[in-house]
Write a protein that holds these residues in place. Structure first.
Motif, PDB file in Angstrom:
ATOM      1  N   VAL A 189     -16.881  20.333   0.306  1.00 47.62           N
ATOM      2  CA  VAL A 189     -15.440  19.835   0.693  1.00 47.62           C
ATOM      3  C   VAL A 189     -14.342  21.254   0.590  1.00 47.62           C
ATOM      4  N   LEU A 190     -14.702  21.658  -0.449  1.00 49.24           N
ATOM      5  CA  LEU A 190     -13.787  22.986  -0.665  1.00 49.24           C
ATOM      6  C   LEU A 190     -13.796  23.968   0.133  1.00 49.24           C
ATOM      7  N   ALA A 191     -15.216  24.375   0.581  1.00 52.57           N
ATOM      8  CA  ALA A 191     -15.561  25.645   1.330  1.00 52.57           C
ATOM      9  C   ALA A 191     -14.850  25.541   2.750  1.00 52.57           C
ATOM     10  N   PRO A 192     -15.023  24.481   3.478  1.00 57.60           N
ATOM     11  CA  PRO A 192     -14.531  24.441   4.864  1.00 57.60           C
ATOM     12  C   PRO A 192     -12.966  24.325   4.707  1.00 57.60           C
ATOM     13  N   PHE A 193     -12.517  23.651   3.731  1.00 62.19           N
ATOM     14  CA  PHE A 193     -10.988  23.525   3.574  1.00 62.19           C
ATOM     15  C   PHE A 193     -10.454  24.970   3.600  1.00 62.19           C
ATOM     16  N   LEU A 194     -10.906  25.713   2.765  1.00 64.14           N
ATOM     17  CA  LEU A 194     -10.646  27.196   2.310  1.00 64.14           C
ATOM     18  C   LEU A 194     -10.674  28.158   3.535  1.00 64.14           C
ATOM     19  N   VAL A 195     -11.745  27.947   4.127  1.00 68.54           N
ATOM     20  CA  VAL A 195     -11.995  28.763   5.490  1.00 68.54           C
ATOM     21  C   VAL A 195     -11.074  28.492   6.495  1.00 68.54           C
ATOM     22  N   GLY A 196     -10.602  27.263   6.638  1.00 67.30           N
ATOM     23  CA  GLY A 196      -9.495  26.775   7.552  1.00 67.30           C
ATOM     24  C   GLY A 196      -8.390  27.304   7.194  1.00 67.30           C
ATOM     25  N   VAL A 197      -8.043  27.137   5.821  1.00 61.97           N
ATOM     26  CA  VAL A 197      -6.630  27.709   5.249  1.00 61.97           C
ATOM     27  C   VAL A 197      -6.352  29.261   5.729  1.00 61.97           C
ATOM     28  N   ALA A 198      -7.665  30.169   5.456  1.00 66.84           N
ATOM     29  CA  ALA A 198      -7.464  31.363   5.482  1.00 66.84           C
ATOM     30  C   ALA A 198      -7.413  31.596   6.944  1.00 66.84           C
ATOM     31  N   LEU A 199      -8.172  31.143   7.788  1.00 72.91           N
ATOM     32  CA  LEU A 199      -8.163  31.420   9.311  1.00 72.91           C
ATOM     33  C   LEU A 199      -6.719  31.164   9.784  1.00 72.91           C
ATOM     34  N   THR A 200      -6.153  30.083   9.556  1.00 71.46           N
ATOM     35  CA  THR A 200      -4.969  29.694  10.154  1.00 71.46           C
ATOM     36  C   THR A 200      -3.873  30.702   9.436  1.00 71.46           C
ATOM     37  N   ASN A 201      -3.847  31.139   8.351  1.00 69.81           N
ATOM     38  CA  ASN A 201      -3.019  32.218   7.658  1.00 69.81           C
ATOM     39  C   ASN A 201      -2.934  33.340   8.651  1.00 69.81           C
ATOM     40  N   LEU A 202      -4.259  33.818   9.094  1.00 69.42           N
ATOM     41  CA  LEU A 202      -4.394  34.908   9.890  1.00 69.42           C
ATOM     42  C   LEU A 202      -3.478  34.780  11.240  1.00 69.42           C
ATOM     43  N   VAL A 203      -3.483  33.567  11.814  1.00 64.87           N
ATOM     44  CA  VAL A 203      -2.910  33.463  13.099  1.00 64.87           C
ATOM     45  C   VAL A 203      -1.408  33.317  13.202  1.00 64.87           C
ATOM     46  N   ARG A 204      -1.155  32.762  11.831  1.00 65.59           N
ATOM     47  CA  ARG A 204       0.390  32.572  11.489  1.00 65.59           C
ATOM     48  C   ARG A 204       1.117  33.695  11.068  1.00 65.59           C
ATOM     49  N   GLY A 205       0.364  34.524  10.584  1.00 67.10           N
ATOM     50  CA  GLY A 205       0.892  35.947  10.145  1.00 67.10           C
ATOM     51  C   GLY A 205       1.115  35.851   8.701  1.00 67.10           C
ATOM     52  N   LEU A 206       1.292  37.055   7.911  1.00 69.93           N
ATOM     53  CA  LEU A 206       1.503  37.452   6.527  1.00 69.93           C
ATOM     54  C   LEU A 206       2.477  38.468   6.466  1.00 69.93           C
ATOM     55  N   PRO A 207       3.017  38.533   5.201  1.00 73.43           N
ATOM     56  CA  PRO A 207       3.815  39.913   5.051  1.00 73.43           C
ATOM     57  C   PRO A 207       3.276  40.884   4.621  1.00 73.43           C
ATOM     58  N   ILE A 208       3.102  41.950   5.717  1.00 71.14           N
ATOM     59  CA  ILE A 208       2.423  42.915   5.402  1.00 71.14           C
ATOM     60  C   ILE A 208       3.514  44.238   5.741  1.00 71.14           C
ATOM     61  N   ASP A 209       3.518  45.328   4.802  1.00 67.49           N
ATOM     62  CA  ASP A 209       4.338  46.316   5.054  1.00 67.49           C
ATOM     63  C   ASP A 209       3.965  47.341   5.761  1.00 67.49           C
ATOM     64  N   GLN A 210       4.684  48.534   5.815  1.00 63.23           N
ATOM     65  CA  GLN A 210       4.275  49.778   6.798  1.00 63.23           C
ATOM     66  C   GLN A 210       2.903  50.293   6.406  1.00 63.23           C
ATOM     67  N   ASP A 211       2.522  50.102   5.113  1.00 63.30           N
ATOM     68  CA  ASP A 211       1.498  50.925   4.428  1.00 63.30           C
ATOM     69  C   ASP A 211       0.126  49.813   4.541  1.00 63.30           C
ATOM     70  N   MET A 212       0.248  48.753   5.643  1.00 64.52           N
ATOM     71  CA  MET A 212      -0.614  47.745   5.452  1.00 64.52           C
ATOM     72  C   MET A 212      -1.085  47.201   4.381  1.00 64.52           C
ATOM     73  N   GLU A 213      -0.132  46.885   3.556  1.00 64.64           N
ATOM     74  CA  GLU A 213      -0.325  46.121   2.253  1.00 64.64           C
ATOM     75  C   GLU A 213       0.210  44.724   2.291  1.00 64.64           C
ATOM     76  N   PHE A 214      -0.464  43.746   1.603  1.00 65.43           N
ATOM     77  CA  PHE A 214       0.178  42.506   1.744  1.00 65.43           C
ATOM     78  C   PHE A 214       1.105  42.495   0.416  1.00 65.43           C
ATOM     79  N   THR A 215       2.315  41.751   0.841  1.00 69.45           N
ATOM     80  CA  THR A 215       3.391  41.904  -0.135  1.00 69.45           C
ATOM     81  C   THR A 215       3.705  40.465  -0.635  1.00 69.45           C
ATOM     82  N   GLY A 216       2.890  39.417  -0.217  1.00 68.17           N
ATOM     83  CA  GLY A 216       3.161  38.032  -0.586  1.00 68.17           C
ATOM     84  C   GLY A 216       2.338  37.728  -1.885  1.00 68.17           C
ATOM     85  N   SER A 217       2.086  36.235  -2.193  1.00 67.49           N
ATOM     86  CA  SER A 217       1.548  35.939  -3.375  1.00 67.49           C
ATOM     87  C   SER A 217       0.449  34.818  -2.789  1.00 67.49           C
ATOM     88  N   VAL A 218      -0.395  34.072  -3.634  1.00 69.18           N
ATOM     89  CA  VAL A 218      -0.918  33.162  -3.313  1.00 69.18           C
ATOM     90  C   VAL A 218      -0.177  31.836  -2.840  1.00 69.18           C
TER      91      VAL A 218
END
Length: 342
Positions: free
Chosen positions: A130-159
């Protein structure tokens, strides 16, 4: 030849292969408490062993697709790999633990002829499935939605940045499709009571997954949609409805093929929505990771491409041979008595 684009497409293909193949054994594992419930303890054990036997020859090979997708990302797009694993460190750690515990359940539940022992490993299989496909779906959707990434290609958000409504919906869609895919697989691979119960359950799971998927694909289309993403979304929707229709007519093979096309089309929608980025930034003034700025050198991609062209057909041929060899239906009468291994 644009090698970076070639590897972007190949990584998308690897994710599609992973979710199509691993998706059904996730579904089978997650459905253990539902379809594995018999009239008594002995019948329950036979049903659960039957369900696990249907995926026994395949589950470990299916996970190779995930490893290959991760390895290909590391080699072809090191900046994508580094930023993604930084952003998803905790979810990917939980995913890894879920897969490990689930796999231990497959390997160890039959080591003792003891009900308590098996029940605990069944919980590991169910939880991981149950947990594995749910987490995969969350991760892939976040990729498409976009994440806070700065000019140094660093993730600046949190979990907590990852726990947004679209991504949680994406997790539920991948889980729902896996459950539906798994139910259709069981209807295709079994005979007797489980076959009919899996088919009936698959119809209801498919309808529920369709509602969630429509909401997710509409969000994708309205926010990052192109003509191509609308096309693949339509293919996914039609394929799922066709799979449900085939299942109600007893055509389990077509039903299973329909959910396979649905999952593959959904992954294609995700990667088409990403293109030409691999990790879009939501920060004002941030730097989105694209196919060009996140890729390895041209020479590295050329060497990788030659290796992929040589070995990919071998892997596909072996996988096809495995599924053909273990293609026949099974029933509880084929399951021998439990043997304790000490």
């Amino acid at each position: 030849m644009d090698y970076a684009l070639f590897w972007f497409c190949l990584i998308g293909l690897l994710w599609a292969g992973y979710l199509v193949l691993e998706g059904f054994d996730f579904g089978v594992g997650a459905l253990l408490p539902v379809l594995g419930a018999g009239t008594d303890a002995a019948d329950t054990e036979k049903r659960r062993r039957l369900m696990l036997t249907t995926i026994g020859p395949h589950w470990d090979g299916n996970e190779v697709w995930l490893l290959t997708a991760g390895g290909a990302t590391f080699a072809a797009f090191p900046h994508w790999y580094a930023t993604m694993f930084s952003a998803f460190y905790l979810p990917l750690l939980v995913l890894l633990v879920a897969l490990i515990v689930r796999n231990m359940g497959f390997e160890y539940r039959g080591k003792r002829d003891d009900a308590t022992w098996r029940r605990r490993w069944d919980l590991a299989i169910i939880g991981g499935s149950v947990l594995a496909p749910f987490l995969v779906g969350v991760a892939l959707t976040n990729l498409v939605r976009g994440l806070p990434i700065d000019q140094d290609m660093e993730f600046t958000g949190s979990v907590f940045t990852l726990l947004n409504v679209p991504s949680l919906l994406g997790g539920l869609v991948v889980l729902g499709l896996s459950l539906t895919h798994g139910a259709f697989f069981l209807a295709l691979k079994t005979r007797g009571e489980i076959r009919g119960e899996a088919a009936r359950l698959g119809t209801w799971l498919g309808l529920g997954s369709a509602l969630l998927a429509v909401a997710l694909l509409l969000w994708l289309g309205l926010t990052q949609g192109t003509a191509w993403t609308w096309l693949t979304s339509a293919v996914a929707a039609v394929s799922l409805l066709a799979a449900i229709g085939a299942n109600t007519r007893g055509a389990e093979g077509w039903a299973f093929a329909g959910t396979a096309v649905t999952i593959a089309s959904a992954v294609a929608t995700y990667f088409l929505a990403l293109f030409p980025d691999v990790m879009p930034s939501t920060l004002l003034g941030g730097l989105s990771l694209s196919i060009e700025n996140a890729s390895s050198s041209e020479l590295t991609l050329q060497i990788m491409s030659v290796a992929a062209l040589v070995f990919t057909p071998v892997v596909l041929a072996y996988t096809a041979w495995t599924y053909w060899t273990f293609r026949k239906r099974l029933g509880t009468q084929h399951i021998p008595e439990a043997v304790s291994v000490r």
